[in-house]
Write a protein that holds these residues in place. Structure first.
Motif: not given
Length: 86
Positions: A5, A25, A28, A32
């Protein structure tokens, strides 16, 4: 294939917020990539893609953006650059 992400943020003014989002994030098990689009001051956290790289990708060196002092032009350049590097 693992997912990544991209978090696009002005790390000079929103570094703490970007870091929080990054940690949530990554909790999980998702990678990133922090992309710095800040032009007001020094980044408060390290970026995966520096603001210098973003500015170059947007068509203008960061030093030139900063010396011109035109925030609107700087943000337009950083927006173009972020789209390229993302």
């Amino acid at each position: 294939m693992s997912k990544t992400v991209a978090i696009i943020a002005a790390l000079d003014t929103k570094g703490d917020e970007a870091d929080l989002i990054r940690r949530v994030i990554e909790s999980q098990q998702v990678n990133t990539l922090l992309i710095d689009v800040g032009v007001l001051g020094s980044p408060t956290i390290p970026a995966g893609v520096s603001r210098e790289t973003v500015a170059e990708a947007g068509g203008t060196p960061l030093t030139e953006l900063l010396s011109d002092g035109d925030k609107g032009q700087a943000m337009a350049t950083m927006t173009r650059g972020a789209a390229v590097v993302a």
